[in-house]
Write a protein that holds these residues in place. Structure first.
Motif, PDB file in Angstrom:
ATOM      1  N   TYR A 106       0.849  -1.200   0.000  1.00  0.00           N
ATOM      2  CA  TYR A 106       0.000   0.000   0.000  1.00  0.00           C
ATOM      3  C   TYR A 106       0.874   1.236   0.000  1.00  0.00           C
ATOM      4  O   TYR A 106       1.982   1.235   0.539  1.00  0.00           O
ATOM      5  N   PHE A 150       3.700   0.453   2.730  1.00  0.00           N
ATOM      6  CA  PHE A 150       3.479  -0.580   3.740  1.00  0.00           C
ATOM      7  C   PHE A 150       3.194  -1.886   3.035  1.00  0.00           C
ATOM      8  O   PHE A 150       2.289  -1.969   2.205  1.00  0.00           O
ATOM      9  N   ALA A 166       1.587  -5.149   2.940  1.00  0.00           N
ATOM     10  CA  ALA A 166       0.504  -5.840   3.653  1.00  0.00           C
ATOM     11  C   ALA A 166       0.509  -7.336   3.389  1.00  0.00           C
ATOM     12  O   ALA A 166       0.088  -8.118   4.233  1.00  0.00           O
ATOM     13  N   PRO A 172      -5.612 -12.902  12.898  1.00  0.00           N
ATOM     14  CA  PRO A 172      -5.976 -11.713  13.675  1.00  0.00           C
ATOM     15  C   PRO A 172      -6.236 -10.496  12.792  1.00  0.00           C
ATOM     16  O   PRO A 172      -5.817 -10.454  11.630  1.00  0.00           O
ATOM     17  N   SER A 173      -6.914  -9.532  13.367  1.00  0.00           N
ATOM     18  CA  SER A 173      -7.212  -8.286  12.672  1.00  0.00           C
ATOM     19  C   SER A 173      -5.920  -7.656  12.145  1.00  0.00           C
ATOM     20  O   SER A 173      -4.913  -7.625  12.842  1.00  0.00           O
ATOM     21  N   GLY A 174      -5.944  -7.211  10.892  1.00  0.00           N
ATOM     22  CA  GLY A 174      -4.802  -6.524  10.318  1.00  0.00           C
ATOM     23  C   GLY A 174      -3.766  -7.438   9.673  1.00  0.00           C
ATOM     24  O   GLY A 174      -2.749  -6.977   9.159  1.00  0.00           O
ATOM     25  N   CYS A 175      -4.020  -8.764   9.656  1.00  0.00           N
ATOM     26  CA  CYS A 175      -3.010  -9.697   9.130  1.00  0.00           C
ATOM     27  C   CYS A 175      -3.035  -9.781   7.600  1.00  0.00           C
ATOM     28  O   CYS A 175      -2.159 -10.402   7.003  1.00  0.00           O
ATOM     29  N   GLY A 176      -4.057  -9.179   6.965  1.00  0.00           N
ATOM     30  CA  GLY A 176      -4.074  -9.140   5.502  1.00  0.00           C
ATOM     31  C   GLY A 176      -5.144 -10.003   4.840  1.00  0.00           C
ATOM     32  O   GLY A 176      -5.157 -10.138   3.618  1.00  0.00           O
ATOM     33  N   LYS A 177      -6.062 -10.554   5.623  1.00  0.00           N
ATOM     34  CA  LYS A 177      -7.103 -11.439   5.072  1.00  0.00           C
ATOM     35  C   LYS A 177      -7.930 -10.734   4.005  1.00  0.00           C
ATOM     36  O   LYS A 177      -8.118 -11.232   2.898  1.00  0.00           O
ATOM     37  N   SER A 178      -8.423  -9.562   4.397  1.00  0.00           N
ATOM     38  CA  SER A 178      -9.315  -8.833   3.509  1.00  0.00           C
ATOM     39  C   SER A 178      -8.578  -8.355   2.254  1.00  0.00           C
ATOM     40  O   SER A 178      -9.108  -8.426   1.141  1.00  0.00           O
ATOM     41  N   THR A 179      -7.346  -7.928   2.443  1.00  0.00           N
ATOM     42  CA  THR A 179      -6.523  -7.501   1.302  1.00  0.00           C
ATOM     43  C   THR A 179      -6.358  -8.636   0.303  1.00  0.00           C
ATOM     44  O   THR A 179      -6.520  -8.449  -0.908  1.00  0.00           O
TER      45      THR A 179
HETATM   46  P1  ADP Z   1      -7.513  -8.006   7.923  1.00  0.00           P
HETATM   47  O1  ADP Z   1      -8.568  -8.184   6.874  1.00  0.00           O
HETATM   48  O2  ADP Z   1      -6.786  -9.263   8.226  1.00  0.00           O
HETATM   49  O3  ADP Z   1      -8.021  -7.337   9.163  1.00  0.00           O
HETATM   50  P2  ADP Z   1      -6.460  -6.040   6.063  1.00  0.00           P
HETATM   51  O4  ADP Z   1      -6.222  -6.810   4.836  1.00  0.00           O
HETATM   52  O5  ADP Z   1      -7.683  -5.207   6.154  1.00  0.00           O
HETATM   53  O6  ADP Z   1      -6.401  -7.026   7.309  1.00  0.00           O
HETATM   54  O7  ADP Z   1      -5.207  -5.118   6.349  1.00  0.00           O
HETATM   55  C1  ADP Z   1      -3.878  -5.619   6.317  1.00  0.00           C
HETATM   56  C2  ADP Z   1      -2.926  -4.478   6.617  1.00  0.00           C
HETATM   57  O8  ADP Z   1      -2.939  -3.543   5.547  1.00  0.00           O
HETATM   58  C3  ADP Z   1      -3.293  -3.689   7.871  1.00  0.00           C
HETATM   59  O9  ADP Z   1      -2.099  -3.341   8.528  1.00  0.00           O
HETATM   60  C4  ADP Z   1      -4.000  -2.482   7.333  1.00  0.00           C
HETATM   61  O10 ADP Z   1      -3.832  -1.386   8.194  1.00  0.00           O
HETATM   62  C5  ADP Z   1      -3.306  -2.265   6.005  1.00  0.00           C
HETATM   63  N1  ADP Z   1      -4.198  -1.645   5.018  1.00  0.00           N
HETATM   64  C6  ADP Z   1      -5.387  -2.117   4.606  1.00  0.00           C
HETATM   65  N2  ADP Z   1      -5.931  -1.318   3.679  1.00  0.00           N
HETATM   66  C7  ADP Z   1      -5.048  -0.298   3.494  1.00  0.00           C
HETATM   67  C8  ADP Z   1      -5.020   0.847   2.661  1.00  0.00           C
HETATM   68  N3  ADP Z   1      -6.015   1.126   1.800  1.00  0.00           N
HETATM   69  N4  ADP Z   1      -3.952   1.674   2.752  1.00  0.00           N
HETATM   70  C9  ADP Z   1      -2.937   1.385   3.592  1.00  0.00           C
HETATM   71  N5  ADP Z   1      -2.904   0.321   4.391  1.00  0.00           N
HETATM   72  C10 ADP Z   1      -3.939  -0.521   4.353  1.00  0.00           C
END
Ligand code: ADP
Ligand code: ADP
Length: 229
Positions: free
Chosen positions: A13, A20, A22, A41-48
């Motif tokens: 990102y 960063f 991810a 855990p939250s923030g590990c990159g699942k959604s990404t």
């Molecule tokens: P999860 O779904 O596991 O909670 P995310 O995939 O949402 O995790 O996020 C993974 C990491 O990428 C996190 O550290 C989050 O802060 C970061 N992140 C997610 N979306 C963005 C974005 N649009 N810009 C910058 N960082 C992002």
């Protein structure tokens, strides 16, 4: 048809000095028809990761292959996937039928084909008697099923679920989980389901992808990951 390969998939990102990472070069092979839960855990990159498979997030490196086709540069509509979101915003002024039919109308699917697909999905989801209702006339569970109906009628090779249960109360969560299991039994569509909930992961996943800090820590059955109950 709905197999998925992730090959050294990366996501960074930001740009310039403010970047960063991810997702750090993840690999995974998912067979056609498998139900895979991505957990961690939250923030590990699942959604990404899920959003990159969907085409909603650009991939920074590596390759994503769906059904034997590299999809890195394809639009979401070209990827043979359908996504079920946590906030399943239905169109409030449209009937259940039209909510399910909308995407197909946009795609110019012939009317009798739309009719056939919506009725089939409504049968599976037990929405057959509710097709003329509007979303406000439905229970939470019925609305969630309409949202799934919208994904089903597109007949994709892959379903992507982004924490679809996390806004529901405990009873509805359990009910919808059963609904999703039934759906997978009946349609056998390859599914990627993201959650941070261990119970959901154990009950839904044939295999789990365990993520941590943007990496895959483990891929295995619920027993491999959590031990025998
Ligand atoms: P999860 O779904 O596991 O909670 P995310 O995939 O949402 O995790 O996020 C993974 C990491 O990428 C996190 O550290 C989050 O802060 C970061 N992140 C997610 N979306 C963005 C974005 N649009 N810009 C910058 N960082 C992002
Ligand atoms: P339109 O001409 O707006 O595309 P149709 O003539 O297909 O609509 O249908 C009119 C309305 O009847 C639709 O908006 C839809 O809500 C409803 N409808 C159509 N087919 C069915 C069906 N099989 N079951 C229930 N409702 C239907």
């Amino acid at each position: 048809m709905g197999s998925i390969s992730l090959r050294q998939v990366e996501k960074t990102y930001g740009a310039g000095a403010r970047t960063f990472k991810a997702i750090h070069g993840v690999d995974a092979e998912i067979a056609d028809g498998e139900f895979i839960v991505i957990v961690g855990p939250s923030g590990c990159g699942k959604s990404t990761l899920l959003r990159m498979v969907a085409g909603l997030e650009e991939i920074s490196g590596g390759e994503i292959d769906i059904g034997g086709r590299v999809v890195n540069r394809l639009e979401p509509a070209e990827r043979d996937i359908a996504m079920v979101f946590q906030n399943y915003a239905l169109y409030p002024h449209m009937t259940v039928f039209d909510n399910m039919a909308y995407g197909l109308k946009i795609a110019k699917v012939p009317k009798d084909e739309i009719q056939r697909r919506v009725e089939k999905a409504a049968g599976i989801l037990e929405l057959g008697t509710l097709l003329q209702r509007r979303p406000r006339e439905l229970s939470g569970g019925q609305r969630q099923r309409v949202a799934m109906g919208r994904a089903i009628v597109r007949q994709p090779a892959v379903f992507l679920f982004d924490e679809p249960l996390s806004n529901l109360d405990a009873k509805l969560r359990a009910q919808t989980r059963l609904e999703i299991q039934k759906l997978h039994r009946e349609l056998g569509v390859t599914s990627l389901f993201v959650t941070h909930d261990q119970v959901e992961a154990m009950t839904l996943g044939q295999r789990l992808i365990v993520m941590n800090g943007g990496r895959i820590e483990q891929i295995g059955t619920p027993e491999d990951v959590y031990g025998r109950p």
